[in-house]
Design a protein around this motif. Structure first.
Motif, PDB file in Angstrom:
ATOM      1  N   ILE A  30       0.833  -1.202   0.000  1.00 45.51           N
ATOM      2  CA  ILE A  30       0.000   0.000   0.000  1.00 45.51           C
ATOM      3  C   ILE A  30       0.867   1.251   0.000  1.00 45.51           C
ATOM      4  O   ILE A  30       0.638   2.193  -0.773  1.00 45.51           O
ATOM      5  N   PHE A  31       1.908   1.257   0.830  1.00 37.42           N
ATOM      6  CA  PHE A  31       2.812   2.416   0.905  1.00 37.42           C
ATOM      7  C   PHE A  31       3.515   2.651  -0.419  1.00 37.42           C
ATOM      8  O   PHE A  31       3.492   3.766  -0.961  1.00 37.42           O
ATOM      9  N   THR A  32       4.147   1.610  -0.953  1.00 36.72           N
ATOM     10  CA  THR A  32       4.889   1.771  -2.209  1.00 36.72           C
ATOM     11  C   THR A  32       3.947   2.033  -3.377  1.00 36.72           C
ATOM     12  O   THR A  32       4.290   2.756  -4.310  1.00 36.72           O
ATOM     13  N   GLY A  33       2.740   1.444  -3.314  1.00 38.44           N
ATOM     14  CA  GLY A  33       1.767   1.672  -4.380  1.00 38.44           C
ATOM     15  C   GLY A  33       1.364   3.132  -4.478  1.00 38.44           C
ATOM     16  O   GLY A  33       1.299   3.696  -5.584  1.00 38.44           O
ATOM     17  N   PHE A  34       1.113   3.754  -3.336  1.00 45.68           N
ATOM     18  CA  PHE A  34       0.769   5.173  -3.355  1.00 45.68           C
ATOM     19  C   PHE A  34       1.956   6.023  -3.810  1.00 45.68           C
ATOM     20  O   PHE A  34       1.777   7.039  -4.483  1.00 45.68           O
ATOM     21  N   TYR A  35       3.162   5.589  -3.442  1.00 48.29           N
ATOM     22  CA  TYR A  35       4.349   6.336  -3.879  1.00 48.29           C
ATOM     23  C   TYR A  35       4.509   6.240  -5.394  1.00 48.29           C
ATOM     24  O   TYR A  35       4.801   7.242  -6.065  1.00 48.29           O
ATOM     25  N   ILE A  36       4.306   5.044  -5.943  1.00 51.94           N
ATOM     26  CA  ILE A  36       4.402   4.866  -7.395  1.00 51.94           C
ATOM     27  C   ILE A  36       3.315   5.675  -8.103  1.00 51.94           C
ATOM     28  O   ILE A  36       3.549   6.274  -9.158  1.00 51.94           O
ATOM     29  N   HIS A  37       2.140   5.708  -7.513  1.00 52.86           N
ATOM     30  CA  HIS A  37       1.028   6.468  -8.085  1.00 52.86           C
ATOM     31  C   HIS A  37       1.334   7.963  -8.097  1.00 52.86           C
ATOM     32  O   HIS A  37       1.098   8.654  -9.098  1.00 52.86           O
ATOM     33  N   SER A  38       1.875   8.454  -6.984  1.00 56.34           N
ATOM     34  CA  SER A  38       2.232   9.868  -6.881  1.00 56.34           C
ATOM     35  C   SER A  38       3.243  10.026  -5.747  1.00 56.34           C
ATOM     36  O   SER A  38       2.871   9.954  -4.575  1.00 56.34           O
ATOM     37  N   SER A  39       4.520  10.207  -6.101  1.00 59.55           N
ATOM     38  CA  SER A  39       5.588  10.272  -5.091  1.00 59.55           C
ATOM     39  C   SER A  39       5.321  11.418  -4.116  1.00 59.55           C
ATOM     40  O   SER A  39       5.113  12.560  -4.515  1.00 59.55           O
ATOM     41  N   PHE A  40       5.306  11.071  -2.825  1.00 58.74           N
ATOM     42  CA  PHE A  40       4.968  12.063  -1.809  1.00 58.74           C
ATOM     43  C   PHE A  40       6.148  12.398  -0.906  1.00 58.74           C
ATOM     44  O   PHE A  40       5.982  13.069   0.110  1.00 58.74           O
ATOM     45  N   PHE A  41       7.343  11.920  -1.245  1.00 56.47           N
ATOM     46  CA  PHE A  41       8.562  12.362  -0.565  1.00 56.47           C
ATOM     47  C   PHE A  41       9.724  12.144  -1.530  1.00 56.47           C
ATOM     48  O   PHE A  41       9.594  11.473  -2.556  1.00 56.47           O
ATOM     49  N   ASN A  42      10.853  12.710  -1.206  1.00 60.14           N
ATOM     50  CA  ASN A  42      12.011  12.669  -2.086  1.00 60.14           C
ATOM     51  C   ASN A  42      12.749  11.343  -1.922  1.00 60.14           C
ATOM     52  O   ASN A  42      13.735  11.244  -1.212  1.00 60.14           O
ATOM     53  N   GLY A  43      12.233  10.308  -2.577  1.00 65.68           N
ATOM     54  CA  GLY A  43      12.843   8.992  -2.495  1.00 65.68           C
ATOM     55  C   GLY A  43      13.193   8.446  -3.863  1.00 65.68           C
ATOM     56  O   GLY A  43      13.152   9.172  -4.866  1.00 65.68           O
ATOM     57  N   SER A  44      13.521   7.173  -3.913  1.00 62.08           N
ATOM     58  CA  SER A  44      13.916   6.529  -5.162  1.00 62.08           C
ATOM     59  C   SER A  44      12.736   5.748  -5.731  1.00 62.08           C
ATOM     60  O   SER A  44      12.264   4.793  -5.113  1.00 62.08           O
TER      61      SER A  44
END
Length: 215
Positions: A30-44
């Motif tokens: 769920i965490f990575t899915g939301f990040y892939i959908h729309s990155s919400f912090f400066n990560g990789s």
């Protein structure tokens, strides 16, 4: 709440390990899915995608193992019992649940004072667990349809459903169904069946008998 003592046979160690693995996998997905959908912090993005794919496979394997264990494992026991039987039987219709679906719904909607006497899993629990298995299958299909290495294999289905954008919408929508139903599941465990909490998380049986509570 029942005054019965919980037993480790209700949720044997393999079930607890699979529960933990499932929980961790879902949280990371769920965490990575939301990040892939729309990155919400400066990560990789590459790292998040890799984690997403790894734990997607972990979740799929755990689901397969859980179904296999239900039919061919050493089994589990009903509430308050030490006697194990094949675990799949607890997901089939049971006499103790006959006519209890409406009563259980009314109880959860605060229209009934007491929880109806049911089997180990009440009708809503049985339905939810089967529903989650179906959701995992659908989420895996939509995920593989969006993943480049398997995208071409699923392209006929993708095209039949309207294209990649509809697959993304479906994948995203299923994620929210998981989030909502998991939140409800956590609430009901903590509010209505707290004695199972230490058993499923630390594999510790809890005595909730009236004599112990009074002491």
């Amino acid at each position: 709440m029942s005054g019965e003592r919980t037993t480790r046979q209700e949720h044997p160690l393999p079930a607890v390990i699979m529960h933990w693995t499932h929980l961790i996998s879902m949280a990371i997905l769920i965490f990575t899915g939301f990040y892939i959908h729309s990155s919400f912090f400066n990560g990789s993005m590459a790292v998040e995608r890799q984690l997403h794919f790894i734990f997607a496979f972990v979740l799929i394997y755990v689901a397969i193992i859980r179904v296999y264990w239900a039919f061919f494992g050493h089994g589990s026991a009903s509430q308050g019992s030490h006697v194990k039987e094949r675990d799949y039987r607890f997901f089939l219709p049971q006499a103790q649940n006959r006519g209890k679906f409406g009563q259980t719904i009314r109880y959860y909607l605060f229209l009934r004072r007491t929880h109806p006497a049911t089997a180990k899993y009440n009708p809503l629990q049985k339905g939810t667990y089967v529903f989650w298995l179906i959701l995992i299958i659908l989420q895996a299909i939509t995920g593989f349809a969006l993943w480049e290495p398997t995208m071409s294999f699923f392209s006929p289905l993708t095209n039949a459903l309207g294209g990649l954008n509809w697959m993304r919408i479906g994948h995203y929508f299923i994620t929210w169904i998981f989030i909502i139903t998991i939140a409800v599941h956590i609430y009901l465990v903590l509010a209505e069946d707290i004695k199972q909490f230490p058993l499923m998380f630390w594999w510790r049986a809890q005595d909730t008998s009236p004599a112990k509570e009074k002491a």
